[in-house]
Design a protein around this motif. Structure first.
Motif, short mmCIF file in Angstrom:
data_model
loop_
_atom_site.label_atom_id
_atom_site.label_comp_id
_atom_site.label_asym_id
_atom_site.label_seq_id
_atom_site.Cartn_x
_atom_site.Cartn_y
_atom_site.Cartn_z
N ALA A 57 56.15 38.63 44.99
CA ALA A 57 56.89 38.89 46.23
C ALA A 57 56.03 39.54 47.29
CB ALA A 57 58.11 39.76 45.93
N VAL A 58 55.09 40.41 46.89
CA VAL A 58 54.36 41.21 47.87
C VAL A 58 52.92 40.76 48.09
CG1 VAL A 58 55.80 43.22 47.39
CG2 VAL A 58 53.62 42.96 46.20
N HIS A 59 52.38 39.95 47.19
CA HIS A 59 51.00 39.49 47.34
C HIS A 59 50.98 38.15 48.07
CE1 HIS A 59 49.20 42.03 43.80
NE2 HIS A 59 49.73 42.75 44.77
N THR A 60 50.44 38.15 49.26
CA THR A 60 50.33 36.93 50.03
C THR A 60 49.31 35.99 49.38
OG1 THR A 60 48.53 37.78 51.39
CG2 THR A 60 50.79 38.25 52.13
N PRO A 61 49.31 34.72 49.76
CA PRO A 61 48.29 33.81 49.22
C PRO A 61 46.87 34.31 49.46
CG PRO A 61 50.03 32.56 50.29
CD PRO A 61 50.33 34.01 50.56
N ALA A 62 46.63 34.96 50.60
CA ALA A 62 45.30 35.48 50.88
C ALA A 62 44.93 36.62 49.92
CB ALA A 62 45.23 35.98 52.33
N ILE A 63 45.91 37.47 49.64
CA ILE A 63 45.66 38.57 48.70
C ILE A 63 45.41 38.02 47.31
CG2 ILE A 63 46.76 40.52 47.51
CD1 ILE A 63 48.11 41.22 50.16
N ARG A 64 46.20 37.05 46.89
CA ARG A 64 46.01 36.46 45.56
C ARG A 64 44.64 35.81 45.45
NH1 ARG A 64 50.45 36.16 42.30
NH2 ARG A 64 49.48 34.48 41.09
N ALA A 65 44.23 35.12 46.49
CA ALA A 65 42.92 34.47 46.46
C ALA A 65 41.80 35.51 46.37
CB ALA A 65 42.74 33.61 47.71
N ALA A 66 41.96 36.62 47.09
CA ALA A 66 40.95 37.67 47.05
C ALA A 66 40.87 38.29 45.67
CB ALA A 66 41.27 38.74 48.10
N TYR A 67 42.02 38.54 45.03
CA TYR A 67 42.01 39.07 43.67
C TYR A 67 41.34 38.11 42.71
CZ TYR A 67 44.84 43.33 44.08
OH TYR A 67 45.29 44.59 44.36
N HIS A 68 41.67 36.85 42.82
CA HIS A 68 41.06 35.85 41.93
C HIS A 68 39.55 35.87 42.07
CE1 HIS A 68 44.46 33.20 40.34
NE2 HIS A 68 45.06 34.20 40.96
N ASP A 69 39.07 36.00 43.28
CA ASP A 69 37.62 36.03 43.51
C ASP A 69 36.98 37.29 42.93
OD1 ASP A 69 37.64 33.61 44.79
OD2 ASP A 69 37.66 34.45 46.82
N ALA A 70 37.73 38.41 42.95
CA ALA A 70 37.16 39.69 42.52
C ALA A 70 37.26 39.93 41.02
CB ALA A 70 37.87 40.83 43.26
N ILE A 71 38.09 39.15 40.33
CA ILE A 71 38.30 39.33 38.90
C ILE A 71 37.40 38.38 38.13
CG2 ILE A 71 39.99 39.11 37.03
CD1 ILE A 71 42.15 39.80 39.12
N PRO A 72 36.55 38.87 37.23
CA PRO A 72 35.66 37.98 36.49
C PRO A 72 36.37 36.83 35.77
CG PRO A 72 34.89 40.22 36.24
CD PRO A 72 36.20 40.29 36.99
N LEU A 73 37.58 37.07 35.25
CA LEU A 73 38.31 35.99 34.59
C LEU A 73 39.03 35.07 35.58
CD1 LEU A 73 39.83 37.67 31.39
CD2 LEU A 73 37.77 36.29 31.62
N ASN A 74 38.93 35.41 36.88
CA ASN A 74 39.44 34.56 37.97
C ASN A 74 40.93 34.23 37.88
OD1 ASN A 74 36.30 33.05 37.66
ND2 ASN A 74 36.91 34.20 39.46
N ARG A 75 41.72 35.19 37.44
CA ARG A 75 43.16 34.96 37.39
C ARG A 75 43.89 36.30 37.24
NH1 ARG A 75 45.31 35.56 32.26
NH2 ARG A 75 43.86 35.48 30.50
N TYR A 76 45.17 36.26 37.51
CA TYR A 76 46.04 37.39 37.21
C TYR A 76 46.31 37.40 35.70
CZ TYR A 76 47.47 38.44 42.06
OH TYR A 76 47.51 38.82 43.38
N GLY A 77 46.67 38.57 35.19
CA GLY A 77 47.12 38.66 33.81
C GLY A 77 48.60 38.32 33.70
N SER A 78 49.07 38.19 32.47
CA SER A 78 50.49 37.94 32.24
C SER A 78 51.12 39.20 31.64
CB SER A 78 50.69 36.76 31.29
OG SER A 78 50.31 37.11 29.96
N GLU A 79 52.42 39.31 31.81
CA GLU A 79 53.14 40.44 31.23
C GLU A 79 52.94 40.48 29.71
OE1 GLU A 79 56.96 39.32 32.61
OE2 GLU A 79 56.66 40.13 34.64
N ARG A 80 52.95 39.32 29.08
CA ARG A 80 52.79 39.26 27.63
C ARG A 80 51.40 39.75 27.20
NH1 ARG A 80 56.20 38.19 23.08
NH2 ARG A 80 54.82 37.67 21.34
N GLU A 81 50.38 39.47 28.00
CA GLU A 81 49.04 39.93 27.65
C GLU A 81 48.94 41.45 27.70
OE1 GLU A 81 46.12 36.26 29.00
OE2 GLU A 81 47.04 37.50 30.57
#
Length: 250
Positions: A186-210
């Protein structure tokens, strides 16, 4: 007798994922939340779950909640302090009321619930897992109250480990990075999500289950010699510091 766990903030997100994981493992779970409709919906159909309405920032409610869990289960083996609130705004716009509301849930709630549960925790096998955030490990903009509260939770965890270790009660902390929750969507815009993906070595968000899997490990006998630790479940985000992602392309 089945192992038991208390999970706060269990009506949604990481808390609900953790409650479900514990139930799959055969634990009985007290699901704690202050959102009555969401808690009722989350606990529906979950065999072994005990939903209890409680605001963890209120000492009287916490005491009543713990008494209810002890009466129902007869023991407490694990406490997961997951309840929290987020507030993202500039420091200049963070008035004292906002500051206190964040601290009351994120820090006071962890202190109050832990203090109330400690006398009932299973000596030699009890576990406390506090949920902090990557924002408690590294500073960033717009998180003066939230990040500070989570940094305090990290130190509180170490205090708990130091004091409770002689009873065989372990205390550890999980610091999630960006996780695909409804709030993040809800609060992370596409630009924010893209920036996080670029900054995270695994290139993705985590999941609640993880994140729940890390919590489950820390509450299990597999982590019997682990206490006073902070695990950043963040895809490597904290490990990369503030280096530019583009530098990794060389």
């Amino acid at each position: 007798m089945s192992l038991t766990a208390i999970v706060t903030g269990a009506a949604r997100g990481i808390g609900l994922a953790t409650a479900r994981l514990f139930l799959e493992q055969g634990r009985r779970v007290a699901m704690i939340d202050r959102d009555a409709p969401a808690l009722e919906q989350a606990a529906a159909g979950l065999d072994g779950a005990l939903p209890i309405l409680c605001d963890v920032s209120q000492p009287d409610q916490v005491a009543a909640m713990v008494a209810q869990v002890v009466a129902a289960f007869g023991r407490i083996d694990a406490l997961v302090n997951n309840a929290g609130v987020a507030d993202f705004r500039p420091m200049a716009q963070t008035d004292f009321q906002i500051w206190r509301s964040v601290m009351q849930t994120n820090l006071d709630g962890v202190f109050l619930t832990s203090q109330a549960v400690i006398p009932h925790l299973n000596d030699g096998r009890g576990a406390i897992v506090n949920i902090a955030s990557i924002s408690g490990l590294r500073a960033s903009t717009l998180r003066v109250a939230y990040g500070t509260s989570k940094a305090a939770v990290i130190h509180l965890t170490r205090q708990q480990a130091a004091e409770l270790g002689e009873r065989g009660i372990r205390a550890n902390c999980v610091a999630p990075g960006p996780v695909d929750t409804k709030l993040a969507l809800a609060v992370h815009t596409p630009a924010i999500r893209a920036a996080y993906h670029d900054a995270i070595p695994l290139n993705r968000y985590g999941s609640e289950r993880e994140i729940a899997a890390v919590i489950g490990f820390l509450c299990s006998d597999a982590a019997a010699y682990v206490t006073g630790q902070v695990i950043a479940a963040d895809g490597g985000f904290e490990a990369t510091g503030v280096g530019l992602p583009a530098l990794r392309d060389g």
